[in-house]
Design a protein around this motif. Structure first.
Motif, PDB file in Angstrom:
ATOM      1  N   PHE A  79      -7.926  -9.693  10.210  1.00  0.00           N
ATOM      2  CA  PHE A  79      -6.495  -9.559  10.436  1.00  0.00           C
ATOM      3  C   PHE A  79      -6.197  -8.242  11.154  1.00  0.00           C
ATOM      4  N   LYS A  80      -5.284  -8.326  12.114  1.00  0.00           N
ATOM      5  CA  LYS A  80      -4.870  -7.140  12.858  1.00  0.00           C
ATOM      6  C   LYS A  80      -3.519  -6.669  12.333  1.00  0.00           C
ATOM      7  N   PRO A  81      -3.435  -5.451  11.803  1.00  0.00           N
ATOM      8  CA  PRO A  81      -2.183  -4.984  11.200  1.00  0.00           C
ATOM      9  C   PRO A  81      -1.146  -4.581  12.238  1.00  0.00           C
ATOM     10  N   GLU A  82       0.117  -4.765  11.871  1.00  0.00           N
ATOM     11  CA  GLU A  82       1.206  -4.215  12.667  1.00  0.00           C
ATOM     12  C   GLU A  82       1.162  -2.688  12.556  1.00  0.00           C
ATOM     13  N   LYS A  83       1.755  -2.008  13.517  1.00  0.00           N
ATOM     14  CA  LYS A  83       1.675  -0.548  13.557  1.00  0.00           C
ATOM     15  C   LYS A  83       2.409   0.119  12.404  1.00  0.00           C
ATOM     16  N   ASN A  84       3.427  -0.552  11.862  1.00  0.00           N
ATOM     17  CA  ASN A  84       4.188   0.042  10.770  1.00  0.00           C
ATOM     18  C   ASN A  84       4.444  -1.006   9.697  1.00  0.00           C
ATOM     19  N   TYR A  85       4.853  -0.560   8.532  1.00  0.00           N
ATOM     20  CA  TYR A  85       5.201  -1.486   7.453  1.00  0.00           C
ATOM     21  C   TYR A  85       6.508  -2.204   7.791  1.00  0.00           C
ATOM     22  N   GLY A 117       3.121  -4.106   4.158  1.00  0.00           N
ATOM     23  CA  GLY A 117       2.694  -4.285   5.532  1.00  0.00           C
ATOM     24  C   GLY A 117       2.356  -5.727   5.829  1.00  0.00           C
ATOM     25  N   VAL A 118       2.085  -6.019   7.102  1.00  0.00           N
ATOM     26  CA  VAL A 118       1.718  -7.370   7.519  1.00  0.00           C
ATOM     27  C   VAL A 118       0.663  -7.275   8.612  1.00  0.00           C
ATOM     28  N   ALA A 119      -0.294  -8.181   8.557  1.00  0.00           N
ATOM     29  CA  ALA A 119      -1.341  -8.273   9.566  1.00  0.00           C
ATOM     30  C   ALA A 119      -1.486  -9.740   9.960  1.00  0.00           C
ATOM     31  N   THR A 120      -1.969  -9.997  11.160  1.00  0.00           N
ATOM     32  CA  THR A 120      -2.020 -11.364  11.684  1.00  0.00           C
ATOM     33  C   THR A 120      -3.426 -11.731  12.148  1.00  0.00           C
ATOM     34  N   SER A 121      -3.661 -13.057  12.202  1.00  0.00           N
ATOM     35  CA  SER A 121      -4.945 -13.573  12.660  1.00  0.00           C
ATOM     36  C   SER A 121      -4.775 -15.001  13.141  1.00  0.00           C
ATOM     37  N   ALA A 166       0.862  -1.188   0.000  1.00  0.00           N
ATOM     38  CA  ALA A 166       0.000   0.000   0.000  1.00  0.00           C
ATOM     39  C   ALA A 166       0.893   1.231   0.000  1.00  0.00           C
ATOM     40  N   LYS A 167       0.344   2.325  -0.449  1.00  0.00           N
ATOM     41  CA  LYS A 167       1.101   3.577  -0.444  1.00  0.00           C
ATOM     42  C   LYS A 167       1.000   4.234   0.929  1.00  0.00           C
ATOM     43  N   ASP A 168       2.176   4.656   1.435  1.00  0.00           N
ATOM     44  CA  ASP A 168       2.204   5.322   2.727  1.00  0.00           C
ATOM     45  C   ASP A 168       1.792   6.791   2.568  1.00  0.00           C
ATOM     46  N   LYS A 169       1.943   7.565   3.619  1.00  0.00           N
ATOM     47  CA  LYS A 169       1.490   8.959   3.600  1.00  0.00           C
ATOM     48  C   LYS A 169       2.261   9.810   2.582  1.00  0.00           C
ATOM     49  N   LEU A 217       7.506 -11.255  10.665  1.00  0.00           N
ATOM     50  CA  LEU A 217       7.106  -9.852  10.667  1.00  0.00           C
ATOM     51  C   LEU A 217       8.200  -8.929  10.164  1.00  0.00           C
ATOM     52  N   THR A 218       9.416  -9.456  10.051  1.00  0.00           N
ATOM     53  CA  THR A 218      10.576  -8.629   9.711  1.00  0.00           C
ATOM     54  C   THR A 218      11.504  -9.379   8.770  1.00  0.00           C
ATOM     55  N   PHE A 219      12.348  -8.600   8.064  1.00  0.00           N
ATOM     56  CA  PHE A 219      13.371  -9.181   7.208  1.00  0.00           C
ATOM     57  C   PHE A 219      14.607  -9.532   8.040  1.00  0.00           C
ATOM     58  N   LYS A 220      15.204 -10.663   7.742  1.00  0.00           N
ATOM     59  CA  LYS A 220      16.442 -11.051   8.401  1.00  0.00           C
ATOM     60  C   LYS A 220      17.644 -10.430   7.710  1.00  0.00           C
ATOM     61  N   GLU A 221      17.463  -9.975   6.501  1.00  0.00           N
ATOM     62  CA  GLU A 221      18.544  -9.420   5.690  1.00  0.00           C
ATOM     63  C   GLU A 221      17.974  -8.353   4.765  1.00  0.00           C
ATOM     64  N   SER A 222      18.854  -7.566   4.183  1.00  0.00           N
ATOM     65  CA  SER A 222      18.414  -6.569   3.207  1.00  0.00           C
ATOM     66  C   SER A 222      17.962  -7.269   1.929  1.00  0.00           C
ATOM     67  N   PRO A 223      16.910  -6.787   1.300  1.00  0.00           N
ATOM     68  CA  PRO A 223      16.463  -7.391   0.041  1.00  0.00           C
ATOM     69  C   PRO A 223      17.553  -7.341  -1.026  1.00  0.00           C
ATOM     70  N   GLN A 224      17.623  -8.382  -1.831  1.00  0.00           N
ATOM     71  CA  GLN A 224      18.574  -8.424  -2.942  1.00  0.00           C
ATOM     72  C   GLN A 224      17.840  -8.770  -4.222  1.00  0.00           C
ATOM     73  N   GLU A 225      18.420  -8.382  -5.350  1.00  0.00           N
ATOM     74  CA  GLU A 225      17.767  -8.636  -6.630  1.00  0.00           C
ATOM     75  C   GLU A 225      17.904 -10.097  -7.035  1.00  0.00           C
ATOM     76  N   VAL A 226      16.829 -10.634  -7.594  1.00  0.00           N
ATOM     77  CA  VAL A 226      16.839 -11.986  -8.135  1.00  0.00           C
ATOM     78  C   VAL A 226      17.287 -11.923  -9.587  1.00  0.00           C
TER      79      VAL A 226
END
Length: 372
Positions: free
Chosen positions: A175-181, A164-168, A154-157, A246-255
């Motif tokens: 689903f309940k969203p996390e407070k931040n992306y 983002g991520v939400a859980t249930s 989604a687009k932020d402000k 809920l989080t990345f373990k590493e920085s995203p890399q290109e495939v």
């Protein structure tokens, strides 16, 4: 009363009882399977319940509401689809995709293809997510830690796409969203793949409206342009996720996506280059990266022995369908493989799409048989 009168009364009463008993026995000896039903009885009978209609391949799951970008998963032997929800926004189409002004997510479910597809209602809405400004596009889902996770772009402000991520506790939400992306996330079309070793990877990215080309330096550049001509095409991004999902373990890399000679697919090769809608699945010992070519409207795929690639281009899976966008998912359900996709054949409008499915099959060498 004299004895004789008493005796006569007893005899008469006994006769009456005998006749009555005899009459009941005669009724019980009616011919078997003979049933007499009055008109009143007939009118009180329950009407025959109509059986659910089977879901036919390559036919819309719904024709009165529009869903697109189907991410299909099997949880507890039941098929769940996590789509975007198309609405009639009234916004004129442009290359930034502003006409795709989706606001919420529903979860669809299917027991089997002999029953109907169920819309389980709204699972998450834009207004529930504090950091979101607009455009909740194609989502995905995963299950781990006794929790269901809904991943959504989604687009932020600042009008920058984030994920983002939400859980249930239920696959259908709410689903309940996390407070931040997710920190370090950007662009669109998240797809989460969990391998046999329980490691989970998120693949994401899309050109133009998806803003992937604006992140070539690792930071958002509003003037960033997509590669052209003989430049290597951009690939999707991949990031290993932490166990919390809920989080990345590493920085995203290109495939990296290469041709049969190991050379990068070029930006000018619009029949084969990545545009959006990455999806990864595993069949036998091979990893399959499938995606949309965007401007040429194909779903194509590449194969690898590593979930991070490089992936070698193999061919087309799906030819163009009606409508500009093409977005899909591939899932195994009840010992068969299926591809879910969308098109605009019902509405005739690119941003009001319908979900369909078709069976998928493989050749003996692991390559996928094209679907016409």
């Amino acid at each position: 009363m004299s004895f004789s009168k008493k005796a006569v009364g007893i005899i008469l009463l006994t006769s009456l009882l005998t006749l009555s008993f005899s009459s009941c026995n005669d009724n019980s000896k009616a011919p078997e399977n003979t049933e007499v039903t009055s008109d009143a009885d007939k009118s009180s009978e329950s009407p025959e319940v109509e059986k659910p209609k089977a879901i036919e391949p390559n036919k819309p799951l719904f024709t009165d509401v529009f869903f697109a970008d189907p991410s299909a998963h099997v949880f507890n032997d039941k098929l769940y689809i996590y789509p975007s929800h198309d609405i009639d926004s009234g916004i004129q189409p442009n290359n930034d995709g502003d006409q795709y002004a989706m606001e919420d997510y529903h979860v669809l479910s299917i027991d089997d293809f002999n029953s109907s597809c169920v819309d389980n209602g709204q699972a998450l809405h834009l207004k529930d997510v504090s950091w979101v400004k607009r455009q909740m596009w194609a989502p995905d889902a995963a299950y781990k830690n006794n929790t269901y996770y809904l991943y959504f772009p989604a687009k932020d402000k600042k009008d920058i796409f984030r994920i983002g991520v939400a859980t249930s506790t239920s696959p259908t939400g709410p689903f309940k969203p996390e407070k931040n992306y997710i920190q370090g996330s950007f662009s669109m079309d998240p797809a989460v793949f969990t391998d046999n070793d329980n490691k989970s990877y998120m693949y994401f990215g899309g050109l133009w409206g998806g803003q992937l080309e604006k992140w070539k330096t690792g930071k958002y550049d509003s003037n960033g342009a997509a590669p052209q001509g003989s430049e290597p095409a951009l690939g999707p991004k991949v990031a290993l996720m932490n166990d919390d999902m809920l989080t990345f373990k590493e920085s995203p890399q290109e495939v990296s996506i290469v041709d049969e000679n190991g050379n990068p697919i070029l930006a000018s090769d619009e029949d084969r280059r990545f545009f959006e809608g990455a999806w990864v699945h595993k069949y036998n010992d091979n990893y399959y990266l499938s995606y949309s070519t965007g401007t040429t409207h194909y779903i194509v795929y590449a194969m690898s022995k590593n979930p991070k690639g490089p992936f070698t281009y193999k061919g087309k899976i799906l030819n163009p369908v009606k409508g500009w966008t093409t977005h899909h998912s591939i899932v195994q359900f009840k010992d068969k493989w299926y591809m879910f996709y969308h098109d605009a054949s019902v509405s005739g409008v690119d941003h009001k799409r319908s979900i369909m499915y078709t069976e998928l099959s493989y050749n003996s060498d692991g390559t996928i048989k094209p679907i016409n």
